[in-house]
Write a protein that holds these residues in place. Structure first.
Motif, PDB file in Angstrom:
ATOM      1  N   GLN A  88       0.817  -1.207   0.000  1.00 47.33           N
ATOM      2  CA  GLN A  88       0.000   0.000   0.000  1.00 47.33           C
ATOM      3  C   GLN A  88       0.862   1.272   0.000  1.00 47.33           C
ATOM      4  O   GLN A  88       0.690   2.170   0.844  1.00 47.33           O
ATOM      5  CB  GLN A  88      -0.930   0.004   1.222  1.00 47.33           C
ATOM      6  N   PRO A  89       1.798   1.386  -0.950  1.00 46.58           N
ATOM      7  CA  PRO A  89       2.716   2.537  -0.927  1.00 46.58           C
ATOM      8  C   PRO A  89       2.032   3.831  -1.351  1.00 46.58           C
ATOM      9  O   PRO A  89       1.438   3.914  -2.429  1.00 46.58           O
ATOM     10  CB  PRO A  89       3.787   2.133  -1.940  1.00 46.58           C
ATOM     11  N   SER A  90       2.111   4.828  -0.505  1.00 53.14           N
ATOM     12  CA  SER A  90       1.544   6.130  -0.838  1.00 53.14           C
ATOM     13  C   SER A  90       2.583   6.961  -1.592  1.00 53.14           C
ATOM     14  O   SER A  90       3.765   6.593  -1.665  1.00 53.14           O
ATOM     15  CB  SER A  90       1.133   6.876   0.429  1.00 53.14           C
ATOM     16  N   GLN A  91       2.166   8.087  -2.157  1.00 49.77           N
ATOM     17  CA  GLN A  91       3.114   8.988  -2.811  1.00 49.77           C
ATOM     18  C   GLN A  91       4.184   9.453  -1.846  1.00 49.77           C
ATOM     19  O   GLN A  91       5.364   9.532  -2.193  1.00 49.77           O
ATOM     20  CB  GLN A  91       2.367  10.194  -3.389  1.00 49.77           C
ATOM     21  N   ASP A  92       3.788   9.744  -0.605  1.00 49.82           N
ATOM     22  CA  ASP A  92       4.756  10.201   0.387  1.00 49.82           C
ATOM     23  C   ASP A  92       5.719   9.071   0.758  1.00 49.82           C
ATOM     24  O   ASP A  92       6.916   9.319   0.944  1.00 49.82           O
ATOM     25  CB  ASP A  92       4.036  10.700   1.640  1.00 49.82           C
ATOM     26  N   ASP A  93       5.211   7.839   0.849  1.00 53.65           N
ATOM     27  CA  ASP A  93       6.089   6.697   1.125  1.00 53.65           C
ATOM     28  C   ASP A  93       7.177   6.594   0.061  1.00 53.65           C
ATOM     29  O   ASP A  93       8.358   6.395   0.378  1.00 53.65           O
ATOM     30  CB  ASP A  93       5.293   5.386   1.138  1.00 53.65           C
ATOM     31  N   MET A  94       6.783   6.694  -1.197  1.00 54.41           N
ATOM     32  CA  MET A  94       7.746   6.564  -2.293  1.00 54.41           C
ATOM     33  C   MET A  94       8.747   7.705  -2.291  1.00 54.41           C
ATOM     34  O   MET A  94       9.945   7.502  -2.549  1.00 54.41           O
ATOM     35  CB  MET A  94       7.007   6.488  -3.627  1.00 54.41           C
ATOM     36  N   ARG A  95       8.271   8.904  -1.989  1.00 54.55           N
ATOM     37  CA  ARG A  95       9.187  10.050  -1.919  1.00 54.55           C
ATOM     38  C   ARG A  95      10.235   9.834  -0.842  1.00 54.55           C
ATOM     39  O   ARG A  95      11.439  10.023  -1.069  1.00 54.55           O
ATOM     40  CB  ARG A  95       8.405  11.335  -1.640  1.00 54.55           C
ATOM     41  N   ARG A  96       9.816   9.387   0.343  1.00 54.60           N
ATOM     42  CA  ARG A  96      10.752   9.154   1.441  1.00 54.60           C
ATOM     43  C   ARG A  96      11.712   8.006   1.125  1.00 54.60           C
ATOM     44  O   ARG A  96      12.899   8.068   1.438  1.00 54.60           O
ATOM     45  CB  ARG A  96       9.996   8.868   2.736  1.00 54.60           C
ATOM     46  N   PHE A  97      11.190   6.958   0.482  1.00 52.82           N
ATOM     47  CA  PHE A  97      12.054   5.829   0.119  1.00 52.82           C
ATOM     48  C   PHE A  97      13.163   6.272  -0.830  1.00 52.82           C
ATOM     49  O   PHE A  97      14.340   5.941  -0.633  1.00 52.82           O
ATOM     50  CB  PHE A  97      11.222   4.720  -0.531  1.00 52.82           C
ATOM     51  N   LEU A  98      12.805   7.019  -1.865  1.00 56.80           N
ATOM     52  CA  LEU A  98      13.787   7.448  -2.851  1.00 56.80           C
ATOM     53  C   LEU A  98      14.825   8.386  -2.245  1.00 56.80           C
ATOM     54  O   LEU A  98      16.006   8.347  -2.629  1.00 56.80           O
ATOM     55  CB  LEU A  98      13.084   8.126  -4.028  1.00 56.80           C
ATOM     56  N   GLU A  99      14.419   9.193  -1.296  1.00 59.10           N
ATOM     57  CA  GLU A  99      15.361  10.085  -0.618  1.00 59.10           C
ATOM     58  C   GLU A  99      16.397   9.302   0.185  1.00 59.10           C
ATOM     59  O   GLU A  99      17.564   9.698   0.266  1.00 59.10           O
ATOM     60  CB  GLU A  99      14.605  11.036   0.318  1.00 59.10           C
ATOM     61  N   ILE A 134      12.951   3.756 -11.367  1.00 57.17           N
ATOM     62  CA  ILE A 134      13.818   3.484 -12.509  1.00 57.17           C
ATOM     63  C   ILE A 134      14.174   4.732 -13.307  1.00 57.17           C
ATOM     64  O   ILE A 134      15.292   4.841 -13.829  1.00 57.17           O
ATOM     65  CB  ILE A 134      13.163   2.418 -13.412  1.00 57.17           C
ATOM     66  N   HIS A 135      13.290   5.707 -13.401  1.00 53.34           N
ATOM     67  CA  HIS A 135      13.608   6.915 -14.158  1.00 53.34           C
ATOM     68  C   HIS A 135      14.880   7.600 -13.655  1.00 53.34           C
ATOM     69  O   HIS A 135      15.728   7.991 -14.477  1.00 53.34           O
ATOM     70  CB  HIS A 135      12.432   7.888 -14.141  1.00 53.34           C
ATOM     71  N   PRO A 136      15.069   7.765 -12.329  1.00 56.46           N
ATOM     72  CA  PRO A 136      16.320   8.369 -11.865  1.00 56.46           C
ATOM     73  C   PRO A 136      17.556   7.540 -12.227  1.00 56.46           C
ATOM     74  O   PRO A 136      18.623   8.101 -12.498  1.00 56.46           O
ATOM     75  CB  PRO A 136      16.134   8.443 -10.341  1.00 56.46           C
ATOM     76  N   ILE A 137      17.409   6.209 -12.249  1.00 59.02           N
ATOM     77  CA  ILE A 137      18.523   5.335 -12.625  1.00 59.02           C
ATOM     78  C   ILE A 137      18.877   5.559 -14.089  1.00 59.02           C
ATOM     79  O   ILE A 137      20.057   5.677 -14.454  1.00 59.02           O
ATOM     80  CB  ILE A 137      18.149   3.860 -12.375  1.00 59.02           C
ATOM     81  N   ALA A 138      17.855   5.619 -14.933  1.00 55.05           N
ATOM     82  CA  ALA A 138      18.084   5.868 -16.358  1.00 55.05           C
ATOM     83  C   ALA A 138      18.775   7.208 -16.564  1.00 55.05           C
ATOM     84  O   ALA A 138      19.744   7.320 -17.342  1.00 55.05           O
ATOM     85  CB  ALA A 138      16.760   5.818 -17.113  1.00 55.05           C
ATOM     86  N   GLU A 139      18.314   8.210 -15.862  1.00 52.91           N
ATOM     87  CA  GLU A 139      18.878   9.546 -16.024  1.00 52.91           C
ATOM     88  C   GLU A 139      20.338   9.597 -15.588  1.00 52.91           C
ATOM     89  O   GLU A 139      21.142  10.333 -16.179  1.00 52.91           O
ATOM     90  CB  GLU A 139      18.036  10.555 -15.242  1.00 52.91           C
ATOM     91  N   MET A 140      20.709   8.797 -14.575  1.00 49.74           N
ATOM     92  CA  MET A 140      22.100   8.747 -14.120  1.00 49.74           C
ATOM     93  C   MET A 140      23.037   8.320 -15.239  1.00 49.74           C
ATOM     94  O   MET A 140      24.185   8.774 -15.314  1.00 49.74           O
ATOM     95  CB  MET A 140      22.243   7.770 -12.946  1.00 49.74           C
ATOM     96  N   LEU A 141      22.554   7.425 -16.113  1.00 49.29           N
ATOM     97  CA  LEU A 141      23.386   6.897 -17.195  1.00 49.29           C
ATOM     98  C   LEU A 141      22.980   7.439 -18.568  1.00 49.29           C
ATOM     99  O   LEU A 141      23.334   6.865 -19.598  1.00 49.29           O
ATOM    100  CB  LEU A 141      23.322   5.367 -17.182  1.00 49.29           C
ATOM    101  N   ASN A 142      22.245   8.548 -18.544  1.00 52.99           N
ATOM    102  CA  ASN A 142      21.843   9.231 -19.774  1.00 52.99           C
ATOM    103  C   ASN A 142      21.050   8.333 -20.722  1.00 52.99           C
ATOM    104  O   ASN A 142      21.193   8.415 -21.953  1.00 52.99           O
ATOM    105  CB  ASN A 142      23.075   9.801 -20.491  1.00 52.99           C
ATOM    106  N   ILE A 143      20.225   7.471 -20.142  1.00 51.55           N
ATOM    107  CA  ILE A 143      19.304   6.651 -20.919  1.00 51.55           C
ATOM    108  C   ILE A 143      17.982   7.401 -20.990  1.00 51.55           C
ATOM    109  O   ILE A 143      17.420   7.777 -19.962  1.00 51.55           O
ATOM    110  CB  ILE A 143      19.101   5.268 -20.266  1.00 51.55           C
TER     111      ILE A 143
END
Length: 252
Positions: A88-99, A134-143
């Protein structure tokens, strides 16, 4: 990770797994238009769904469901629904996880991506994980984000969990094959290779999908997947070395 791979090597050899690249695989790599990668336990050395679940306090329950999905004992859509239902991941949960959890790129991946580009091959990420991760991972490697095929978590107006987008290719069993077919059709590619650790990655080898499947056991060794692989590696640099040895790279 190296110790785990070494411990699994004897099992792979006993099972008759193809641990050396055949001339056919080398030729396919040489002429490939693109290589598509799974992300969890392949492009990255963690399993993001399990990490998110642990962060939310339901780690053991979700890890068991992930193992079932990767081992092919349940359909992927069933496992995804069950895992997200438990989390049941909320938007805030995902934001905190990624941080708190920066990407853990697998050793050798940046070099492999660079070599593929040096040879004029495109790189795609086809994952049962989540775009938010995954989007931040792609951006790290210019994908380009347009080269990412993954799942989208849906939210209610208050940011609470509302489900997942069933229109995404990787949301269902066989979806990775559909994603690869889509990539080939829309970009007029003739040859695409899939690299991954799970049975859903092998499914991309379906007719009209990936032309070869390279199994990866550097994080998790799955014997059933290893047996099905056209080539099975415990090290990402092994793929890079084979590409360079093919003689088609201007930097070789």
């Amino acid at each position: 990770m190296v110790a785990a791979s070494s411990a699994s090597l004897a099992k792979a050899e006993a099972a008759g797994v193809k641990l050396d690249a055949s001339p056919e695989i080398i030729q396919l790599l040489r002429k490939a238009d693109a290589v598509t990668f799974d992300v969890d336990s392949t492009f990255c050395c963690d399993e993001s769904i399990d990490e998110i679940a642990a962060f939310l306090g339901v780690g053991e329950q979700v890890a068991a469901l992930t193992a079932q999905a990767m081992g092919g004992t349940v359909t992927f859509q069933e496992a995804l629904a069950a895992r997200l239902g438990a989390m049941q991941p909320s938007q805030d949960d995902m934001r905190r996880f990624l941080e708190q959890h920066p990407p853990q790129i697998s050793p050798g991946i940046p070099e492999l991506v660079a070599e593929l580009r040096a040879q004029g091959k495109e790189v795609f990420l086809v994952s049962g994980g989540f775009r938010a991760v995954i989007h931040p991972i792609a951006e790290m490697l210019n994908i380009p984000v347009s080269h990412v095929f993954a799942n989208t978590i849906l939210y209610n107006a208050d940011g609470s969990y509302a489900g997942f987008d069933p229109a995404e290719f990787p949301s269902r069993s066989g979806g990775k094959a559909e994603a690869v077919k889509h990539i080939k059709k829309t970009r007029n590619y003739q040859t695409v290779i899939m690299v991954g650790d799970g049975i859903t990655d092998y499914e991309a080898r379906a007719p009209g999908g990936a032309d070869a499947f390279i199994g990866y056991g550097g994080v998790v060794f799955r014997e059933n997947v290893a047996r099905l692989s056209d080539w099975y590696v415990f090290s990402i640099p092994a793929i890079t070395a084979t590409l360079r040895a093919s003689g088609s790279s201007p930097t070789a």
